[in-house]
Design a protein around this motif. Structure first.
Motif, PDB file in Angstrom:
ATOM      1  N   GLU A  37       0.825  -1.202   0.000  1.00 25.50           N
ATOM      2  CA  GLU A  37       0.000   0.000   0.000  1.00 25.50           C
ATOM      3  C   GLU A  37       0.867   1.263   0.000  1.00 25.50           C
ATOM      4  O   GLU A  37       0.391   2.329  -0.357  1.00 25.50           O
ATOM      5  N   GLY A  38       2.115   1.127   0.386  1.00 22.83           N
ATOM      6  CA  GLY A  38       3.001   2.284   0.452  1.00 22.83           C
ATOM      7  C   GLY A  38       3.811   2.535  -0.798  1.00 22.83           C
ATOM      8  O   GLY A  38       4.242   3.665  -1.049  1.00 22.83           O
ATOM      9  N   GLY A  39       4.049   1.493  -1.604  1.00 26.41           N
ATOM     10  CA  GLY A  39       4.878   1.687  -2.785  1.00 26.41           C
ATOM     11  C   GLY A  39       5.166   0.390  -3.505  1.00 26.41           C
ATOM     12  O   GLY A  39       4.532  -0.635  -3.258  1.00 26.41           O
ATOM     13  N   LEU A  40       6.165   0.443  -4.393  1.00 30.87           N
ATOM     14  CA  LEU A  40       6.534  -0.733  -5.153  1.00 30.87           C
ATOM     15  C   LEU A  40       8.026  -0.736  -5.442  1.00 30.87           C
ATOM     16  O   LEU A  40       8.691   0.300  -5.331  1.00 30.87           O
ATOM     17  N   LEU A  41       8.522  -1.905  -5.792  1.00 30.16           N
ATOM     18  CA  LEU A  41       9.922  -2.073  -6.153  1.00 30.16           C
ATOM     19  C   LEU A  41       9.991  -2.361  -7.639  1.00 30.16           C
ATOM     20  O   LEU A  41       9.321  -3.270  -8.134  1.00 30.16           O
ATOM     21  N   LEU A  42      10.777  -1.556  -8.352  1.00 31.17           N
ATOM     22  CA  LEU A  42      10.932  -1.692  -9.794  1.00 31.17           C
ATOM     23  C   LEU A  42      12.314  -2.227 -10.130  1.00 31.17           C
ATOM     24  O   LEU A  42      13.279  -1.984  -9.405  1.00 31.17           O
ATOM     25  N   SER A  43      12.403  -2.912 -11.259  1.00 23.56           N
ATOM     26  CA  SER A  43      13.701  -3.348 -11.782  1.00 23.56           C
ATOM     27  C   SER A  43      13.677  -3.173 -13.299  1.00 23.56           C
ATOM     28  O   SER A  43      12.637  -2.884 -13.883  1.00 23.56           O
ATOM     29  N   ILE A 111      14.806   0.005  -7.952  1.00 25.86           N
ATOM     30  CA  ILE A 111      14.444   1.313  -7.421  1.00 25.86           C
ATOM     31  C   ILE A 111      13.146   1.160  -6.633  1.00 25.86           C
ATOM     32  O   ILE A 111      12.147   0.667  -7.160  1.00 25.86           O
ATOM     33  N   GLY A 112      13.193   1.584  -5.379  1.00 22.69           N
ATOM     34  CA  GLY A 112      11.996   1.598  -4.556  1.00 22.69           C
ATOM     35  C   GLY A 112      11.257   2.903  -4.766  1.00 22.69           C
ATOM     36  O   GLY A 112      11.856   3.977  -4.788  1.00 22.69           O
ATOM     37  N   CYS A 113       9.948   2.800  -4.950  1.00 22.92           N
ATOM     38  CA  CYS A 113       9.115   3.990  -5.175  1.00 22.92           C
ATOM     39  C   CYS A 113       7.997   4.029  -4.147  1.00 22.92           C
ATOM     40  O   CYS A 113       7.410   3.004  -3.820  1.00 22.92           O
ATOM     41  N   GLU A 114       7.714   5.221  -3.681  1.00 22.36           N
ATOM     42  CA  GLU A 114       6.638   5.452  -2.726  1.00 22.36           C
ATOM     43  C   GLU A 114       5.475   6.097  -3.467  1.00 22.36           C
ATOM     44  O   GLU A 114       5.681   7.005  -4.277  1.00 22.36           O
ATOM     45  N   PHE A 115       4.245   5.618  -3.190  1.00 27.58           N
ATOM     46  CA  PHE A 115       3.082   6.226  -3.827  1.00 27.58           C
ATOM     47  C   PHE A 115       2.874   7.627  -3.283  1.00 27.58           C
ATOM     48  O   PHE A 115       3.017   7.872  -2.094  1.00 27.58           O
ATOM     49  N   TYR A 116       2.526   8.522  -4.183  1.00 28.47           N
ATOM     50  CA  TYR A 116       2.342   9.928  -3.831  1.00 28.47           C
ATOM     51  C   TYR A 116       0.872  10.294  -4.019  1.00 28.47           C
ATOM     52  O   TYR A 116       0.374  10.323  -5.141  1.00 28.47           O
ATOM     53  N   ASN A 117       0.166  10.527  -2.917  1.00 27.20           N
ATOM     54  CA  ASN A 117      -1.255  10.887  -2.922  1.00 27.20           C
ATOM     55  C   ASN A 117      -2.122   9.955  -3.775  1.00 27.20           C
ATOM     56  O   ASN A 117      -2.853  10.420  -4.664  1.00 27.20           O
ATOM     57  N   PRO A 118      -2.083   8.636  -3.535  1.00 23.39           N
ATOM     58  CA  PRO A 118      -2.940   7.737  -4.320  1.00 23.39           C
ATOM     59  C   PRO A 118      -4.409   7.944  -3.944  1.00 23.39           C
ATOM     60  O   PRO A 118      -4.718   8.248  -2.792  1.00 23.39           O
ATOM     61  N   ASP A 119      -5.290   7.784  -4.911  1.00 20.48           N
ATOM     62  CA  ASP A 119      -6.717   7.948  -4.621  1.00 20.48           C
ATOM     63  C   ASP A 119      -7.259   6.685  -3.936  1.00 20.48           C
ATOM     64  O   ASP A 119      -6.612   5.638  -3.960  1.00 20.48           O
ATOM     65  N   PRO A 120      -8.437   6.774  -3.315  1.00 26.02           N
ATOM     66  CA  PRO A 120      -8.992   5.632  -2.570  1.00 26.02           C
ATOM     67  C   PRO A 120      -9.182   4.374  -3.419  1.00 26.02           C
ATOM     68  O   PRO A 120      -8.966   3.264  -2.937  1.00 26.02           O
ATOM     69  N   GLU A 121      -9.562   4.539  -4.676  1.00 23.27           N
ATOM     70  CA  GLU A 121      -9.746   3.379  -5.556  1.00 23.27           C
ATOM     71  C   GLU A 121      -8.422   2.651  -5.782  1.00 23.27           C
ATOM     72  O   GLU A 121      -8.361   1.424  -5.789  1.00 23.27           O
ATOM     73  N   PHE A 122      -7.355   3.416  -5.959  1.00 25.03           N
ATOM     74  CA  PHE A 122      -6.020   2.850  -6.125  1.00 25.03           C
ATOM     75  C   PHE A 122      -5.619   2.079  -4.871  1.00 25.03           C
ATOM     76  O   PHE A 122      -5.166   0.942  -4.939  1.00 25.03           O
ATOM     77  N   LYS A 123      -5.803   2.715  -3.709  1.00 24.23           N
ATOM     78  CA  LYS A 123      -5.448   2.078  -2.437  1.00 24.23           C
ATOM     79  C   LYS A 123      -6.208   0.768  -2.250  1.00 24.23           C
ATOM     80  O   LYS A 123      -5.634  -0.225  -1.808  1.00 24.23           O
ATOM     81  N   LEU A 124      -7.486   0.768  -2.583  1.00 21.82           N
ATOM     82  CA  LEU A 124      -8.307  -0.432  -2.428  1.00 21.82           C
ATOM     83  C   LEU A 124      -7.825  -1.555  -3.345  1.00 21.82           C
ATOM     84  O   LEU A 124      -7.758  -2.716  -2.935  1.00 21.82           O
ATOM     85  N   ALA A 125      -7.470  -1.224  -4.574  1.00 21.75           N
ATOM     86  CA  ALA A 125      -6.971  -2.234  -5.520  1.00 21.75           C
ATOM     87  C   ALA A 125      -5.673  -2.856  -5.010  1.00 21.75           C
ATOM     88  O   ALA A 125      -5.500  -4.076  -5.055  1.00 21.75           O
ATOM     89  N   VAL A 126      -4.772  -2.039  -4.501  1.00 22.41           N
ATOM     90  CA  VAL A 126      -3.502  -2.547  -3.979  1.00 22.41           C
ATOM     91  C   VAL A 126      -3.744  -3.383  -2.725  1.00 22.41           C
ATOM     92  O   VAL A 126      -3.200  -4.487  -2.578  1.00 22.41           O
TER      93      VAL A 126
END
Length: 189
Positions: A37-43, A111-126
């Motif tokens: 819910e806080g972010g993702l790891l990219l490669s 690269i670790g990325c943090e979500f920046y102001n995700p909307d409620p629908e995005f948060k629910l999907a994650v």
């Protein structure tokens, strides 16, 4: 008791998928390795963005809950048939690349990325993805624990493991170790 400093703020789950991110006027494709819910790891980023905040779109698979499904039901499933959702938000790179040359940036793998102001629908999907993956991982671990000499049980275990992205041909002890590692990584650093 475990050290609270080693606990993640959010549960994370493996996500073997793709993400598109925008830097300037260009769109780049990267691999996702895990998601919370806080972010993702990219490669496999073909380009390290110059700016810290960038739009991103992630291809999110919708896993069913495997517990309670029969072997025949599981065998008929394919990850190609699972619904997918494209989720979009902005991310901030958590890792800093200041004072690194362009040559040094070529050797950065993750690269670790943090979500920046995700909307409620995005948060629910994650949240839904992570929760379902965690429950399926617990179910898969229970299959290891109840594994006897039954061929059907082993086939169910391998089928569920395959659907969750593991190599079904792996030897059972190695597969169990990999799943257990991912389970332990859900909530700890």
């Amino acid at each position: 008791m475990s050290d609270p400093r080693l606990q993640r703020k959010f549960l994370r789950a493996p996500l073997k998928s793709t993400a598109l991110y925008v830097d300037g006027e260009h769109v780049f494709k990267a691999r996702t390795l895990n998601l919370s819910e806080g972010g993702l790891l990219l490669s496999e980023l073909p380009h390290i963005p110059e700016i810290n905040s960038l739009p991103i779109a992630v291809n999110l698979i919708q896993y069913p809950r495997f517990q309670g499904m029969s072997l025949d039901d599981v065998k008929q499933l394919s990850t190609d048939d699972f619904a997918r959702t494209i989720i979009k938000t902005k991310v901030r790179m958590v890792r800093s690349f200041e004072n690194q040359s362009n040559v040094d940036k070529v050797f950065i793998n993750f690269i670790g990325c943090e979500f920046y102001n995700p909307d409620p629908e995005f948060k629910l999907a994650v949240f839904s993805y992570v929760e379902t993956f965690a429950k399926n991982t617990v179910y898969l671990l229970s299959l290891f624990e109840s594994l006897g000499n039954r061929t059907e049980q082993l086939e169910l275990l391998r089928s569920v493991a395959h659907l969750l992205g593991y190599d079904r041909r792996m030897k059972v002890p190695l597969l169990r170790a990999k799943v257990l590692h991912d389970y332990q990584s859900l909530g700890s650093l």
